[in-house]
Structure formats: structure tokens, C-alpha cells
Design a protein around this motif. Structure first.
Motif, PDB file in Angstrom:
ATOM      1  N   ALA A 145       5.030  -8.620   3.907  1.00 34.48           N
ATOM      2  CA  ALA A 145       5.126  -8.310   2.475  1.00 34.48           C
ATOM      3  C   ALA A 145       4.225  -7.137   2.111  1.00 34.48           C
ATOM      4  N   GLU A 146       3.022  -7.107   2.651  1.00 36.10           N
ATOM      5  CA  GLU A 146       2.104  -5.999   2.356  1.00 36.10           C
ATOM      6  C   GLU A 146       2.630  -4.676   2.893  1.00 36.10           C
ATOM      7  N   GLY A 147       3.315  -4.712   4.029  1.00 36.97           N
ATOM      8  CA  GLY A 147       3.886  -3.489   4.583  1.00 36.97           C
ATOM      9  C   GLY A 147       5.062  -2.960   3.779  1.00 36.97           C
ATOM     10  N   ILE A 148       5.778  -3.874   3.123  1.00 40.72           N
ATOM     11  CA  ILE A 148       6.974  -3.508   2.359  1.00 40.72           C
ATOM     12  C   ILE A 148       6.656  -3.151   0.914  1.00 40.72           C
ATOM     13  N   ARG A 149       5.635  -3.763   0.339  1.00 41.02           N
ATOM     14  CA  ARG A 149       5.406  -3.648  -1.107  1.00 41.02           C
ATOM     15  C   ARG A 149       5.278  -2.209  -1.604  1.00 41.02           C
ATOM     16  N   PRO A 150       4.572  -1.306  -0.900  1.00 39.90           N
ATOM     17  CA  PRO A 150       4.463   0.058  -1.450  1.00 39.90           C
ATOM     18  C   PRO A 150       5.822   0.738  -1.646  1.00 39.90           C
ATOM     19  N   VAL A 151       6.724   0.582  -0.685  1.00 46.52           N
ATOM     20  CA  VAL A 151       8.030   1.229  -0.843  1.00 46.52           C
ATOM     21  C   VAL A 151       8.864   0.496  -1.888  1.00 46.52           C
ATOM     22  N   ALA A 152       8.683  -0.822  -2.003  1.00 43.06           N
ATOM     23  CA  ALA A 152       9.378  -1.573  -3.060  1.00 43.06           C
ATOM     24  C   ALA A 152       8.934  -1.087  -4.434  1.00 43.06           C
ATOM     25  N   ASP A 153       7.629  -0.924  -4.607  1.00 46.19           N
ATOM     26  CA  ASP A 153       7.118  -0.443  -5.888  1.00 46.19           C
ATOM     27  C   ASP A 153       7.660   0.948  -6.226  1.00 46.19           C
ATOM     28  N   HIS A 154       7.854   1.760  -5.202  1.00 47.59           N
ATOM     29  CA  HIS A 154       8.303   3.137  -5.406  1.00 47.59           C
ATOM     30  C   HIS A 154       9.804   3.230  -5.703  1.00 47.59           C
ATOM     31  N   LEU A 155      10.603   2.336  -5.101  1.00 50.23           N
ATOM     32  CA  LEU A 155      12.052   2.507  -5.141  1.00 50.23           C
ATOM     33  C   LEU A 155      12.835   1.499  -5.977  1.00 50.23           C
ATOM     34  N   VAL A 156      12.381   0.259  -6.027  1.00 47.42           N
ATOM     35  CA  VAL A 156      13.268  -0.819  -6.465  1.00 47.42           C
ATOM     36  C   VAL A 156      13.669  -0.711  -7.932  1.00 47.42           C
TER      37      VAL A 156
END
Length: 197
Positions: A145-156
Motif C-alpha cells: 500500500a505504501e508503494g502504491i499510495r503516491p501514484v494513487a494520490d497523483h492519478l486516481v
């Protein structure tokens, strides 16, 4: 996030997806999932086609079917078919130069770290969908989750508004861990069960 971290997150998400799919009982492929109106089989095929797209776009190719009509194909051994695609994707990303700034993805070109993390987000969230639908005690996990969260915050939020590919974000309840917060942000109920469908 560095380029190597992005690829490492992708590999961890692929391992999670493989683990979950390997544990699906033969009787559970038609079970409902957190993805409204899609069965376990359809979610797996959607994830497979999405990953295929991430890998093939690096070579100028296209996936073999439409990920938003995932009932179109899922023949033979589900894990074997998935494994072939995930291996192709991992090899394609590992072969990119670490400083690649314009990596083609289904969502447009991105730097390598972001492209890999975006592919990882797709694989990991659908692995969680399948785990939840089949009663597996295989949570998404804090590290992933920590590895994914930055790109989720940027794109989702953009993807939600422009393409409606994510459900509205859910409230992050008190006591949620990082994985549960990510799932809620992505429109999932972190405590979804088949009885909720």
C-alpha cells in the motif's frame, strides 16, 4: 520513488496476485466481487488484460481483448495464463533504462517509476478484490500500500473524474491501517465480504 522502487512494487504486486489466484477454489470463479457486477473470473481476466496492456505497449502492441468486457476470454488454467502475462510485463519493465522518462502506459506516458507503480496498483487492487471475494485471509499489506499510495494520490482523482474507472472514494474510518486507507481511497470497502454484494 526511484525507478528501482517502482519496479520492485510492481514485482511485489505480481507476487500478491499470483498468490491470491493460486488459492481460488475451483468452485469460486463465479462468485461476486467488490467490482460491481463482475465475478472472480471476470476480475482476474480484467487484471490479466490490463497487465498485458502495460507490457505490450512497451513494444508497440495492444492487449488481446477489451479489459472492460472481461468475460471475453479466460481459457485454460487461470494461473498459467496469468503467470505468462506477468512474466512478460516484469521482463519488459526490467529491460527499460532506469532513467526512462516517457514510458508508454494505458494512461499515457510516464516516468518509469510512476508507470511501474501504476501497473502495480492495478494488479494489487484486483488481487485484493479476488481475495475478498473468495474469503482469503490475504490482505493487501502495508508495504505494498505504501508503494502504491503516491501514484494513487497523483492519478486516481483525475481518472475518477475523466474516465469513471474508480468508484467514489469512501470515508477513511478511524483505526484504518495504510492498506485500508488506500482501498477506501480507491472506492473499496476494506471490509467487504461476499454477503455485502
Amino acid at each position: 520513488m526511484t525507478e528501482n522502487q517502482g519496479v520492485e512494487v510492481l514485482l511485489r504486486s505480481h507476487a500478491y496476485l499470483r498468490e491470491v489466484v493460486a488459492a481460488v477454489p475451483d468452485t469460486a470463479w463465479a462468485a461476486p466481487t467488490p467490482c460491481s457486477e463482475w465475478t472472480v473470473r471476470q476480475v482476474l481476466n480484467h487484471a490479466r488484460i490490463d497487465q498485458q496492456a502495460y507490457g505490450l505497449l512497451l513494444k508497440g502492441g495492444r492487449p488481446d481483448s477489451d479489459p472492460f468486457h472481461p468475460e471475453d476470454a479466460l481459457d485454460g488454467d487461470p494461473l498459467a495464463g496469468l503467470d505468462q502475462v506477468l512474466t512478460m510485463v516484469a521482463d519488459a519493465y526490467a529491460g527499460l533504462p532506469a532513467d526512462a522518462e516517457q514510458v508508454p502506459t494505458p494512461l499515457g506516458p510516464m516516468p518509469l517509476a510512476s508507470a511501474a507503480a501504476t501497473a502495480a496498483m492495478d494488479a494489487a487492487v484486483h488481487a485484493w478484490d479476488i481475495a475478498a471475494a473468495t474469503g482469503q485471509n490475504r490482505p493487501l499489506g502495508t508495504d505494498l500500500a505504501e508503494g502504491i499510495r503516491p501514484v494513487a494520490d497523483h492519478l486516481v482523482d483525475h481518472l475518477r473524474d475523466a474516465f469513471h474507472v474508480f468508484a467514489p472514494a469512501r470515508e477513511e474510518k478511524e483505526g484504518y491501517d495504510r492498506a485500508e486507507k488506500l482501498l477506501a481511497f480507491l472506492g473499496r470497502d476494506p471490509h467487504w465480504t461476499p454477503a455485502a454484494s
